[in-house]
Design a protein around this motif. Structure first.
Motif, PDB file in Angstrom:
ATOM      1  N   VAL A 289       0.830  -1.206   0.000  1.00 32.93           N
ATOM      2  CA  VAL A 289       0.000   0.000   0.000  1.00 32.93           C
ATOM      3  C   VAL A 289       0.864   1.256   0.000  1.00 32.93           C
ATOM      4  CG1 VAL A 289      -1.657   1.346   1.369  1.00 32.93           C
ATOM      5  CG2 VAL A 289      -1.978  -1.119   1.090  1.00 32.93           C
TER       6      VAL A 289
ATOM      7  N   ALA B 133       1.128   4.085  -2.859  1.00 30.65           N
ATOM      8  CA  ALA B 133       0.664   5.432  -2.527  1.00 30.65           C
ATOM      9  C   ALA B 133       1.706   6.499  -2.866  1.00 30.65           C
ATOM     10  CB  ALA B 133       0.305   5.517  -1.048  1.00 30.65           C
TER      11      ALA B 133
ATOM     12  N   ASP C  30      -4.863   4.606  -8.806  1.00 30.13           N
ATOM     13  CA  ASP C  30      -6.271   4.906  -8.533  1.00 30.13           C
ATOM     14  C   ASP C  30      -6.902   5.818  -9.586  1.00 30.13           C
ATOM     15  OD1 ASP C  30      -4.663   7.027  -7.744  1.00 30.13           O
ATOM     16  OD2 ASP C  30      -5.844   7.508  -5.962  1.00 30.13           O
TER      17      ASP C  30
ATOM     18  N   GLU D 298     -10.772   4.352  -0.702  1.00 32.24           N
ATOM     19  CA  GLU D 298     -10.032   5.564  -0.349  1.00 32.24           C
ATOM     20  C   GLU D 298     -10.272   5.981   1.097  1.00 32.24           C
ATOM     21  OE1 GLU D 298     -11.383   8.387  -3.207  1.00 32.24           O
ATOM     22  OE2 GLU D 298     -13.435   8.447  -2.411  1.00 32.24           O
TER      23      GLU D 298
ATOM     24  N   THR E 137      -4.137   5.831  -0.682  1.00 32.16           N
ATOM     25  CA  THR E 137      -4.092   5.748  -2.141  1.00 32.16           C
ATOM     26  C   THR E 137      -3.167   6.844  -2.661  1.00 32.16           C
ATOM     27  OG1 THR E 137      -5.941   7.280  -2.411  1.00 32.16           O
ATOM     28  CG2 THR E 137      -6.486   4.931  -2.196  1.00 32.16           C
TER      29      THR E 137
END
Length: 282
Positions: free
Chosen positions: A163, A167, A174, A191, A196
């Motif tokens: 993650v 990010a 995304d 979200e 994200t």
């Protein structure tokens, strides 16, 4: 090399390859010579020295203080074990990160992470060399490993780093999903659950007057839910126009890597003087 380390490296290099071919991994806009040095030194030190040393030391201290509790939690439910890491590692890191933007001396330890004027997987481990050594979540993870939860940590850290890497990347995974109308309810949930590119890029945005920037919020690492819960969330589904630090004098290489051994510069740049008073917590 442990399987979880191989998995993390595979994920990191997958995003790195995407950046290499799509957004010039090694030649980001506005990057400087110091950027590459800070990123290489801080990444190598964390992975090779700091994190293993902290995990080992915290487990050793726990064993010295309470030897009777070695492996005491090894039989608990896997979901309960994951919850312990989410609280004692990820939520602890949220508060550490938040404190780093409201306490001047902590900000000097974290400044290197925000100094880059770009987003990239290169930033994932970019911090002052003392920053991670003091991070409570790593010390508490070592204690949980001592208590018998190393088997859970191996999977947890793969998910968390997946993650975080995603990010920070400037190949925003995304962005195309927001354009698919029938995915909107799913993305609404995503979200508000994990970090994200959109929500984390907002935290790295340079100018406070940019509607897509939330420098004093969006602190979550694995879970963005902590920002929702503690009132620091801003969700725009957009991305900042520029990245970096506003209203501060440029940081030297020494300051970025080893403050307080190398003191901060006090004089603002002409740009900073025009924009207003320096504000570390802005």
């Amino acid at each position: 090399m442990p399987a979880y380390s191989i998995a993390i490296l595979a994920i990191f290099f997958s995003f790195a390859l995407l950046e290499l071919f799509r957004t010039n991994l090694l030649g980001k806009n506005e990057q400087t010579r110091d950027d590459g040095i800070v990123e290489v030194v801080s990444t190598v030190m964390l992975l090779a020295v700091t994190q293993p040393a902290v995990l080992f030391t915290s487990a050793w201290l726990a064993g010295t203080i309470a030897p009777q509790y070695a492996g005491a939690l090894s039989g608990i439910n896997v979901f309960a074990a994951i919850a312990l890491f989410l609280v004692f590692d990820d939520m602890a890191q949220y508060w550490w990160h938040r404190a780093s933007h409201s306490t001047p001396w902590l900000y000097n330890l974290h400044r290197a992470h925000h100094n880059a004027r770009y987003m990239s997987v290169r930033l994932v481990y970019r911090n002052n060399l003392f920053y991670y050594a003091m991070m409570p979540g790593i010390w508490l993870s070592g204690v949980l490993i001592y208590l018998g939860l190393g088997w859970v940590y191996a999977g947890y850290i793969v998910v968390k780093l997946s993650v975080i890497i995603g990010a920070h990347s400037d190949v925003a995974w995304d962005k195309p999903l927001y354009k698919i109308k029938w995915l909107s309810p799913f993305m609404w949930l995503v979200e508000r659950t994990i970090s994200t590119p959109s929500t984390h890029h907002a935290h790295h945005g340079r100018h406070a007057d940019d509607p897509a920037v939330n420098y004093k919020g969006n602190y979550g690492n694995l879970l963005f839910f902590w920002d929702i819960l503690f009132g620091t969330a801003k969700i725009t589904r957009s991305y900042p126009k520029s990245y970096g630090v506003e209203n501060l004098a440029p940081a030297t290489l020494g300051q970025q890597l080893m403050w307080p051994l190398f003191p901060e510069q006090k004089k603002l740049t002409e740009e900073g003087e025009a924009e207003g008073t320096a504000a570390k917590t802005a």
